[in-house]
Design an enzyme around this catalytic site. Structure first.
Site, PDB file in Angstrom:
ATOM      1  N   ASP A   1      40.883  48.704  44.076  1.00  0.00           N
ATOM      2  CA  ASP A   1      39.861  48.255  43.107  1.00  0.00           C
ATOM      3  C   ASP A   1      38.536  48.967  43.404  1.00  0.00           C
ATOM      4  OD1 ASP A   1      38.564  45.132  44.533  1.00  0.00           O
ATOM      5  OD2 ASP A   1      39.373  46.915  45.535  1.00  0.00           O
TER       6      ASP A   1
ATOM      7  N   ASP B   1      37.342  51.423  48.997  1.00  0.00           N
ATOM      8  CA  ASP B   1      38.586  51.923  48.399  1.00  0.00           C
ATOM      9  C   ASP B   1      38.499  53.442  48.233  1.00  0.00           C
ATOM     10  OD1 ASP B   1      37.739  49.204  47.086  1.00  0.00           O
ATOM     11  OD2 ASP B   1      39.929  49.231  46.977  1.00  0.00           O
TER      12      ASP B   1
ATOM     13  N   ASN C   1      36.699  44.392  42.635  1.00  0.00           N
ATOM     14  CA  ASN C   1      35.269  44.614  42.923  1.00  0.00           C
ATOM     15  C   ASN C   1      34.443  44.636  41.637  1.00  0.00           C
ATOM     16  OD1 ASN C   1      35.104  44.832  45.765  1.00  0.00           O
ATOM     17  ND2 ASN C   1      36.116  46.828  45.640  1.00  0.00           N
TER      18      ASN C   1
ATOM     19  N   THR D   1      44.528  47.451  48.550  1.00  0.00           N
ATOM     20  CA  THR D   1      43.167  47.292  49.090  1.00  0.00           C
ATOM     21  C   THR D   1      42.269  46.543  48.100  1.00  0.00           C
ATOM     22  OG1 THR D   1      42.402  49.409  48.202  1.00  0.00           O
ATOM     23  CG2 THR D   1      43.342  49.428  50.447  1.00  0.00           C
TER      24      THR D   1
ATOM     25  N   PHE E   1      37.723  38.211  50.088  1.00  0.00           N
ATOM     26  CA  PHE E   1      37.674  38.519  48.657  1.00  0.00           C
ATOM     27  C   PHE E   1      39.035  38.885  48.057  1.00  0.00           C
ATOM     28  CE2 PHE E   1      35.781  39.643  44.697  1.00  0.00           C
ATOM     29  CZ  PHE E   1      36.558  40.706  44.222  1.00  0.00           C
ATOM     30  N   ASN E   2      39.753  39.857  48.653  1.00  0.00           N
ATOM     31  CA  ASN E   2      40.988  40.342  48.027  1.00  0.00           C
ATOM     32  C   ASN E   2      42.015  39.232  47.843  1.00  0.00           C
ATOM     33  OD1 ASN E   2      40.114  42.965  47.703  1.00  0.00           O
ATOM     34  ND2 ASN E   2      40.990  43.671  49.636  1.00  0.00           N
TER      35      ASN E   2
ATOM     36  N   HIS F   1      36.182  48.396  55.301  1.00  0.00           N
ATOM     37  CA  HIS F   1      37.422  47.623  55.238  1.00  0.00           C
ATOM     38  C   HIS F   1      38.673  48.450  54.897  1.00  0.00           C
ATOM     39  CE1 HIS F   1      34.865  44.003  55.151  1.00  0.00           C
ATOM     40  NE2 HIS F   1      34.251  44.468  54.078  1.00  0.00           N
ATOM     41  N   ASP F   2      38.720  48.990  53.693  1.00  0.00           N
ATOM     42  CA  ASP F   2      39.982  49.506  53.138  1.00  0.00           C
ATOM     43  C   ASP F   2      40.606  50.673  53.892  1.00  0.00           C
ATOM     44  OD1 ASP F   2      38.862  48.795  49.754  1.00  0.00           O
ATOM     45  OD2 ASP F   2      39.865  47.529  51.233  1.00  0.00           O
TER      46      ASP F   2
HETATM   47  O1  RIB Z   1      36.765  41.758  51.416  1.00  0.00           O
HETATM   48  C1  RIB Z   1      36.712  43.148  51.392  1.00  0.00           C
HETATM   49  C2  RIB Z   1      37.653  43.692  50.363  1.00  0.00           C
HETATM   50  O2  RIB Z   1      37.274  43.245  49.054  1.00  0.00           O
HETATM   51  C3  RIB Z   1      37.622  45.227  50.269  1.00  0.00           C
HETATM   52  O3  RIB Z   1      38.868  45.684  49.853  1.00  0.00           O
HETATM   53  C4  RIB Z   1      36.611  45.480  49.199  1.00  0.00           C
HETATM   54  O4  RIB Z   1      36.791  46.759  48.566  1.00  0.00           O
HETATM   55  C5  RIB Z   1      36.922  44.370  48.246  1.00  0.00           C
HETATM   56  O5  RIB Z   1      38.034  44.773  47.448  1.00  0.00           O
HETATM   57 CA    CA Z   2      38.984  47.098  47.810  1.00  0.00          CA
END
Ligand code: RIB
Ligand code: CA
Length: 310
Positions: free
Chosen positions: A11, A16, A40, A124, A165-166, A239-240
């Site tokens: 996303d 990403d 996102n 991701t 979040f994801n 993160h990703d």
């Molecule tokens: O919480 C972080 C994740 O949520 C990452 O993948 C960021 O790109 C969002 O998608």
């Molecule tokens: Ca992401």
């Protein structure tokens, strides 16, 4: 050694974008296709962002748009971090890279069914596309070699104290994926928060001096600023790319098998990845959860990945 075949479901999203950058040129990875999901930002933004990233990097990878909303819950986005476009910061050339006509969920189903069961699905973003694919064609489950995701946490979340979040953005889809029975490796906030992209890291990558490193610098300019505003950190947690770095060199993270259950029932803890770290419940492990990361090795992998671009 054979390349690891992957479908990258994402996303974009600044982090990403770095995951795409790392996967596309790695000699260890065969990036078959990029599937995009709302997360996102809206799907209109995330799919355009994915095409801009692919075009800017000069890589030949098809991009497929998928689901524009979660399976059940209301849509949520993360404009506070990624901006109104979902990829605020970089300025791209006029977009000519076309979107594939096939829906991402259909692409995932078709590609897995045609495969020998040797494809890793990396997610991701919210797991909507993969969750929908599993529900539309359950036969793909045995064809998924493994699922490697950025998402969840066995400690605190980043949207609520409980949820990352994801996962919270489509906990039902995550539930479908985590109960699929396929091998799952979860890169949660517990480790991704240990790879903060400090100004010194941005400067290090900027010195590489190619177009991929310039994109990295432009991405981090916005990403790190918004992470400081929201979380007060001096660097944005990247993160990703941890998912891709793990595929390139599994020793970059330490994983621990755990029973992981996605909370889709409660209100306060909706979207939590309940990870039985100590095995209290004596239930079978359902995922390998990352509990440690070698940050120095991670940044070396990022630098090596950026240097692969001319
Ligand atoms: O919480 C972080 C994740 O949520 C990452 O993948 C960021 O790109 C969002 O998608
Ligand atoms: Ca992401």
């Amino acid at each position: 050694m054979d390349k690891i075949k992957i479908i990258l479901d994402c996303d974009p999203g600044h982090d990403d974008a770095v995951a795409i950058t790392l996967a596309a040129k790695s000699p260890k990875i065969d990036l078959l296709g990029i599937t995009v999901v709302a997360g996102n930002q809206t799907l209109e933004n995330t799919e355009r962002n994915a095409r801009n990233i692919v075009q800017c990097l000069g890589i030949d990878v098809p991009v497929y748009a998928g689901c524009d909303r979660p399976m059940i819950r209301e849509k949520m986005t993360a404009g506070d971090i990624h901006g109104e476009t979902g990829l605020d910061g970089p300025v791209f050339a006029p977009l000519t890279k076309e979107l594939e006509k096939e829906h991402a969920v259909s692409y995932i189903i078709r590609t897995l069914m045609e495969s020998d069961g040797d494809i890793t699905v990396v997610t991701t973003g919210p797991m909507t596309n993969l969750g929908m694919a599993i529900r539309m064609e359950p036969k793909i489950v045995d064809k998924i070699k493994q699922i490697v995701l950025m998402g969840g946490a066995y400690t605190n979340g980043n949207v609520t104290p409980a949820a990352e979040f994801n996962i919270i953005a489509d906990a039902d889809a995550a539930y479908v994926c985590f109960t699929s029975g396929r091998p799952i490796t979860m890169m949660g906030l517990d480790v991704t928060r240990q790879v903060l992209c400090y100004p010194s890291i941005v400067e290090r990558m900027g010195k590489i001096g190619n177009h991929a490193s310039k994109l990295f610098v432009d991405l981090m300019g916005h990403f790190c600023k918004s992470q400081k505003e929201v979380f007060g950190w001096e660097g944005g947690p990247l993160h990703d790319p941890v998912t891709i770095a793990y595929l390139i060199d599994p020793s970059v993270v330490e994983v621990k098998p755990m029973n992981v259950q996605i909370d889709i029932r409660s209100t306060q803890s909706y979207g939590r990845t309940n990870c039985d770290f100590f095995g209290y419940q004596q239930l079978p492990a359902t995922a390998d959860v990352a509990i440690g990361i070698d940050a120095e090795k991670f940044w070396d992998i990022i630098e090596e990945g950026l240097r692969l671009y001319s």
